[in-house]
Design a protein around this motif. Structure first.
Motif, PDB file in Angstrom:
ATOM      1  N   ILE A  28       0.768  -1.063  -0.118  1.00 55.22           N
ATOM      2  CA  ILE A  28      -0.176   0.123   0.046  1.00 55.22           C
ATOM      3  C   ILE A  28       1.009   1.165  -0.102  1.00 55.22           C
ATOM      4  CG2 ILE A  28      -1.505   1.369   1.369  1.00 55.22           C
ATOM      5  CD1 ILE A  28      -3.031  -1.222   2.235  1.00 55.22           C
ATOM      6  N   TYR A  29       0.601   2.113  -0.719  1.00 59.00           N
ATOM      7  CA  TYR A  29       1.378   3.411  -1.103  1.00 59.00           C
ATOM      8  C   TYR A  29       0.387   4.524  -0.503  1.00 59.00           C
ATOM      9  CZ  TYR A  29       3.774   0.365  -4.316  1.00 59.00           C
ATOM     10  OH  TYR A  29       4.187  -0.440  -4.786  1.00 59.00           O
ATOM     11  N   THR A  30       1.116   5.301   0.608  1.00 55.80           N
ATOM     12  CA  THR A  30       0.162   6.630   0.881  1.00 55.80           C
ATOM     13  C   THR A  30       0.830   7.853   0.510  1.00 55.80           C
ATOM     14  OG1 THR A  30       1.256   6.203   3.227  1.00 55.80           O
ATOM     15  CG2 THR A  30      -1.119   5.430   2.852  1.00 55.80           C
ATOM     16  N   GLY A  31       0.461   8.865   0.357  1.00 57.64           N
ATOM     17  CA  GLY A  31       0.750  10.263  -0.005  1.00 57.64           C
ATOM     18  C   GLY A  31       0.339  11.339   1.174  1.00 57.64           C
ATOM     19  N   ILE A  61       6.046   9.977   0.750  1.00 55.41           N
ATOM     20  CA  ILE A  61       5.122   8.784   0.715  1.00 55.41           C
ATOM     21  C   ILE A  61       5.719   7.520   1.228  1.00 55.41           C
ATOM     22  CG2 ILE A  61       4.532   7.378  -1.476  1.00 55.41           C
ATOM     23  CD1 ILE A  61       5.717   9.989  -3.186  1.00 55.41           C
ATOM     24  N   LYS A  62       4.760   6.781   1.798  1.00 56.14           N
ATOM     25  CA  LYS A  62       5.154   5.611   2.651  1.00 56.14           C
ATOM     26  C   LYS A  62       4.784   4.577   1.989  1.00 56.14           C
ATOM     27  CE  LYS A  62       5.276   8.006   7.151  1.00 56.14           C
ATOM     28  NZ  LYS A  62       6.782   8.378   7.154  1.00 56.14           N
ATOM     29  N   VAL A  63       5.616   3.071   2.118  1.00 56.31           N
ATOM     30  CA  VAL A  63       5.029   2.024   1.426  1.00 56.31           C
ATOM     31  C   VAL A  63       4.819   1.336   2.726  1.00 56.31           C
ATOM     32  CG1 VAL A  63       5.811   0.396  -0.123  1.00 56.31           C
ATOM     33  CG2 VAL A  63       6.439   2.613  -0.460  1.00 56.31           C
ATOM     34  N   TRP A  64       3.695   0.394   2.649  1.00 55.06           N
ATOM     35  CA  TRP A  64       3.382  -0.499   3.645  1.00 55.06           C
ATOM     36  C   TRP A  64       3.216  -2.053   3.355  1.00 55.06           C
ATOM     37  CZ3 TRP A  64       2.481   2.780   8.013  1.00 55.06           C
ATOM     38  CH2 TRP A  64       2.372   3.965   8.331  1.00 55.06           C
ATOM     39  N   GLU A  65       3.546  -2.774   4.035  1.00 53.43           N
ATOM     40  CA  GLU A  65       2.913  -4.426   3.634  1.00 53.43           C
ATOM     41  C   GLU A  65       1.744  -4.578   4.456  1.00 53.43           C
ATOM     42  OE1 GLU A  65       3.272  -7.537   5.851  1.00 53.43           O
ATOM     43  OE2 GLU A  65       3.060  -5.900   7.394  1.00 53.43           O
ATOM     44  N   THR A  66       1.019  -5.621   3.705  1.00 56.55           N
ATOM     45  CA  THR A  66      -0.489  -5.668   4.305  1.00 56.55           C
ATOM     46  C   THR A  66      -0.947  -6.700   5.060  1.00 56.55           C
ATOM     47  OG1 THR A  66      -0.838  -6.470   2.101  1.00 56.55           O
ATOM     48  CG2 THR A  66      -1.066  -4.183   2.414  1.00 56.55           C
ATOM     49  N   SER A  67       0.238  -7.573   5.598  1.00 50.49           N
ATOM     50  CA  SER A  67      -0.223  -8.501   6.514  1.00 50.49           C
ATOM     51  C   SER A  67      -0.351  -8.238   7.829  1.00 50.49           C
ATOM     52  CB  SER A  67       0.778  -9.852   6.388  1.00 50.49           C
ATOM     53  OG  SER A  67       2.193  -9.336   6.739  1.00 50.49           O
ATOM     54  N   GLN A  68       0.779  -7.361   8.240  1.00 52.96           N
ATOM     55  CA  GLN A  68       0.795  -6.734   9.658  1.00 52.96           C
ATOM     56  C   GLN A  68       0.591  -5.267   9.690  1.00 52.96           C
ATOM     57  OE1 GLN A  68       4.694  -8.639  10.149  1.00 52.96           O
ATOM     58  NE2 GLN A  68       3.732 -10.081  11.790  1.00 52.96           N
ATOM     59  N   GLY A  69       0.677  -4.676   8.641  1.00 50.60           N
ATOM     60  CA  GLY A  69       0.447  -3.159   8.263  1.00 50.60           C
ATOM     61  C   GLY A  69       1.934  -2.296   8.757  1.00 50.60           C
ATOM     62  N   LYS A  70       2.972  -3.349   8.392  1.00 50.31           N
ATOM     63  CA  LYS A  70       4.234  -2.604   8.780  1.00 50.31           C
ATOM     64  C   LYS A  70       4.776  -1.557   7.780  1.00 50.31           C
ATOM     65  CE  LYS A  70       7.286  -6.137  11.281  1.00 50.31           C
ATOM     66  NZ  LYS A  70       6.465  -7.459  10.955  1.00 50.31           N
TER      67      LYS A  70
END
Length: 474
Positions: free
Chosen positions: A256-259, A265-274
């Motif tokens: 997941i990419y958030t601006g 811009i942060k990049v997150w993995e989606t199994s634990q939200g790290k």
């Protein structure tokens, strides 16, 4: 050179054919100067062993080759001493016709229309408005179908799940609501968690999980949240931004990419939200994010043929094939647009550093969008222009001028040949990518056009804005 080879050599040009990522197709070869796009097309089809002949366009340093090599070299004073790189770019095998008339003006909303989005299969249309409702429209009869009520404040964004089964909306009050598109009724209570308004919604791609259950929302409160529509609750909170999160995208590789207004811009993995990566480079708010694979992620298993699927498994499989084909061997690319007037091209899977800085706009960049084939990036700005960039290198290609007010939103035709823009000047405009000129001017709205969308089947365009009506264009 020995003896009479000189004249022979003058007539031939040493060329290297490469795909848009720069991968060479065979070794450099001598081609006669009277070779044009048609002969190159036959050559590429042969070298690639294509059973079905495919259409290609050819580019030399970002300019399309539309004449014979000889006349191109002469006109552009290109030296034949060096190897000439010719990029072949696959074209859509189908063609989308430009829209040219308003086929319906539908009233219903009592305040400004803030978003319009076609369903992934192109059969349904939803809109969100300042009147606190979401509306679903019947595209066959061109009349209102359902009014979805329940929000307490303006509906700021809406998003269809890629399998067409759910529609989610987010409001200025910070709550989210999931709707059943067939009935227009809410599926469950509203989803509460965000403390300020919702700025973006993005679904988990259907090739990663079918049927669709999870989506992510971004908010002015500085958080992004992952929700599960079956559990009807927030399953993860992605915290780390220090200011408002302005946009969010769920990528095809599961990240997941958030601006944010904190310029990152942060990049997150989606199994634990790290948090796994931070992309720094902008000097002001990040307003918009675009993924090179966005179009296939949005449409999942649906394409311009309108085929429907009997099971989630079949849908997941077809979506996976479409995603793999679109992505090719290269990484997923991301483009960000900012209040610092610039854009940045990233390859987040490979590096946290910018791949290219894209400068040229004179005002803030409001919306960025990759073409469905990932070859182009278009940007809309408050400087009244729409700009076109190479989607792989980030190089500037052309500026489309014609709007006399800020450009709010853009949308692509499914074949990547046409671009649509909506502006504060009350018009929509259709631009031709090949000629880089205005193809169609579409006046008709009485006031600012906030939202535009081109249906994935290519048949229709929808627009909405301050004049409260929804317009359909054919």
């Amino acid at each position: 050179m020995e003896g009479g080879g000189e004249d022979e050599m003058n007539k031939n040009v040493m060329c290297l054919l490469t795909d848009p990522d720069g991968t060479a197709l065979g070794a450099p070869m001598y081609l006669p100067q009277n070779v044009g796009p048609l002969q190159l097309q036959q050559l590429v089809n042969k070298l690639l062993n294509n059973e079905e002949k495919l259409p290609y366009a050819f580019y030399i340093s970002d300019h399309e080759l539309v004449v014979e090599l000889g006349s191109y070299l002469e006109k552009n004073k290109v030296s034949v001493e060096k190897v000439l790189r010719i990029v072949y770019q696959p074209q859509a095998v189908f063609r989308i016709r430009p829209v040219n008339r308003c086929s319906a003006t539908i009233s219903g909303h009592t305040e400004a229309v803030l978003s319009v989005v076609f369903s992934p299969d192109g059969r349904q249309l939803a809109s969100g408005s300042g009147d606190t409702t979401v509306r679903l429209w019947d595209l066959n009869t061109q009349t209102p179908l359902h009014t979805c009520t329940g929000h307490k404040n303006w509906v700021l964004c809406i998003a269809w799940s890629p399998d067409c089964k759910h529609l989610v909306s987010g409001s200025k009050a910070g709550e989210l609501q999931c709707w059943d598109p067939l009935t227009g009724k809410p599926s469950g209570n509203s989803l509460i968690g965000h403390k300020k308004w919702i700025t973006g919604i993005s679904w988990e791609p259907v090739h990663l999980k079918a049927p669709c259950r999870r989506f992510v929302s971004s908010s002015k409160d500085g958080d992004a949240r992952i929700w599960d529509v079956s559990l009807r609750k927030c399953v993860m909170c992605l915290s780390g931004h220090t200011l408002a999160v302005t946009c969010v995208k769920w990528g095809g590789d599961g990240m997941i990419y958030t601006g944010s207004q904190d310029c990152t811009i942060k990049v997150w993995e989606t199994s634990q939200g790290k948090l796994i990566r931070e992309l720094k480079g902008h000097g002001h708010w990040v307003n918009s994010l675009a993924l090179s694979t966005e179009y296939v992620l949005r449409t999942g298993a649906f394409d311009h043929t309108g085929k429907h699927y009997s099971s989630p498994e079949e849908m997941q499989e077809v979506a996976q094939q479409r995603y793999n084909k679109m992505k090719g061997n290269g990484p997923e690319r991301l483009v960000s647009g900012s209040d610092d007037f610039t854009m940045i091209l990233w390859e987040p899977a490979i590096s946290k550093h910018p791949k290219a800085r894209m400068t040229g706009h004179q005002q803030l960049v409001n919306h960025v969008y990759f073409s469905p084939d990932g070859q182009w990036v278009a940007s809309a700005s408050f400087d009244k222009s729409v700009k076109l960039w190479n989607g792989i290198t980030g190089k500037f290609v052309a500026a489309f001028r014609g709007h006399v007010g800020p450009v709010y939103q853009i949308s692509w035709s499914a074949d990547s040949r046409l671009l649509l823009s909506g502006s504060k000047d009350s018009t929509l405009k259709v631009w031709d990518i090949r000629t880089q000129k205005l193809k169609q001017d579409l006046p008709g709205h009485a006031d600012e056009v906030f939202a535009v969308d081109w249906s994935p089947d290519g048949e229709k365009v929808a627009s909405g804005g301050r004049d409260r009506v929804l317009k359909l264009w054919m």
